[in-house]
Design an enzyme around this catalytic site. Structure first.
Site, mmCIF file in Angstrom:
data_model
loop_
_atom_site.group_PDB
_atom_site.id
_atom_site.type_symbol
_atom_site.label_atom_id
_atom_site.label_comp_id
_atom_site.label_asym_id
_atom_site.label_seq_id
_atom_site.Cartn_x
_atom_site.Cartn_y
_atom_site.Cartn_z
ATOM 1 N N ARG A 1 -6.735 7.415 16.717
ATOM 2 C CA ARG A 1 -8.039 6.973 17.105
ATOM 3 C C ARG A 1 -7.896 5.693 17.618
ATOM 4 O O ARG A 1 -9.003 5.288 18.476
ATOM 5 C CB ARG A 1 -8.598 6.788 15.372
ATOM 6 N N ARG B 1 -11.360 -3.424 9.392
ATOM 7 C CA ARG B 1 -10.860 -1.807 9.164
ATOM 8 C C ARG B 1 -11.880 -0.906 9.554
ATOM 9 O O ARG B 1 -13.087 -1.076 9.044
ATOM 10 C CB ARG B 1 -10.528 -1.752 7.609
ATOM 11 N N ILE B 2 -11.702 0.338 10.173
ATOM 12 C CA ILE B 2 -12.493 1.391 10.506
ATOM 13 C C ILE B 2 -11.831 2.648 9.913
ATOM 14 O O ILE B 2 -10.626 3.005 10.288
ATOM 15 C CB ILE B 2 -13.183 1.565 11.932
ATOM 16 N N THR C 1 -12.246 6.355 6.955
ATOM 17 C CA THR C 1 -12.787 7.311 5.996
ATOM 18 C C THR C 1 -12.888 7.135 4.680
ATOM 19 O O THR C 1 -11.913 6.385 4.206
ATOM 20 C CB THR C 1 -12.497 8.471 6.295
ATOM 21 N N SER D 1 -16.495 10.714 4.852
ATOM 22 C CA SER D 1 -16.231 12.093 5.230
ATOM 23 C C SER D 1 -16.073 13.205 4.399
ATOM 24 O O SER D 1 -15.979 14.359 4.616
ATOM 25 C CB SER D 1 -14.959 12.105 5.990
ATOM 26 N N ASP D 2 -16.088 13.026 3.178
ATOM 27 C CA ASP D 2 -16.031 13.972 1.914
ATOM 28 C C ASP D 2 -16.799 13.601 0.889
ATOM 29 O O ASP D 2 -17.076 12.160 0.734
ATOM 30 C CB ASP D 2 -14.500 13.732 1.408
#
Length: 235
Positions: free
Chosen positions: A25, A88-89, A91, A204-205
């Site tokens: 990423r 920070r990037i 999920t 994401s969840d």
């Protein structure tokens, strides 16, 4: 210099940096958002790049998964390379129905089940929190870009595969928005070294509904998160 980052000089890494866990990423951001990106790190496959975004130097560095890995990279970036703003990037998994898959969340604070704080010999319980300076910049960028986010307390956990299915409910009962695995260590390192850090995550969840983002949704949502972080980095 650092044993985990092979940039030749402090000037090879910008003062502001994005920190995705996934090194690929980092590569994606460098190739799609940065002008004239140059790879400064390939050790252990943790790719790092520096380029410019709207004319301002910005770096992006993969950090891997978990607080030990984030702790190593953020500490070396701060102490060896003079990085001052760390974003920070990544999920996260939502604990509440109103925080939905694809939503962007920001950890104003990062509760944790980790013992990472022992390294700093603090005589009590410490509450890792984001930099207000960076939070203000993200908020301003959010307004300009029309990319909304939710902010509050998150939890950074050491274990991904918990054995008790309802473990997360006790965190949720205390208003914790979501779970991830890195922010608390980042915030502690930043606090100790008097620099700025913030964690921006895309949901994401979902622990309540069991929903998971599709590959397409992850791509679109992650791009929004990247734009928000990049705009904040150059303010």
């Amino acid at each position: 210099m650092s044993t985990h980052i092979n940039a030749a000089d402090r000037k090879d890494i910008a003062r502001s940096i994005l920190l995705p866990g996934d090194p690929l990423r980092a590569k994606f951001i460098a190739e799609n958002f940065l002008e004239n990106p140059k790879c400064y790190n390939e050790i252990r496959g943790m790719l790092g790049y520096t380029g410019t975004y709207k004319g301002v130097p910005v770096s992006v560095q993969g950090t891997g998964m978990g607080m030990p890995s984030m702790g190593i990279y953020s500490w070396e970036l701060i102490t060896e390379y003079g990085v001052e703003n760390l974003i920070r990037i990544g999920t996260a998994g939502s604990f509440h129905e109103d925080i939905k898959v694809k939503d962007i969340v920001i950890g104003m604070a990062a509760s944790t089940d980790s013992n990472y704080i022992h390294a700093f010999d603090v005589p009590g319980t410490y509450a890792p929190c984001a930099s207000y300076e960076l939070l203000s910049k993200v908020s301003a960028s959010s307004t300009e870009l029309g990319i909304p986010f939710k902010a509050g307390n998150i939890v950074s956990c050491d274990v991904f595969y918990e054995l008790k299915e309802d473990w997360w409910k006790r965190w949720a009962s205390m208003g914790i928005m979501a779970v991830e695995m890195e922010a608390a260590a980042l915030y502690m390192n930043a606090a100790y070294n008097d620099v700025n850090a913030i964690a921006i995550m895309t949901i994401s969840d979902h622990f309540v509904t069991g929903e998971k983002a599709t590959a397409r949704e992850r791509e679109t949502s992650f791009t929004d998160m990247m734009k928000l972080a990049l705009e904040a980095a150059i303010r």
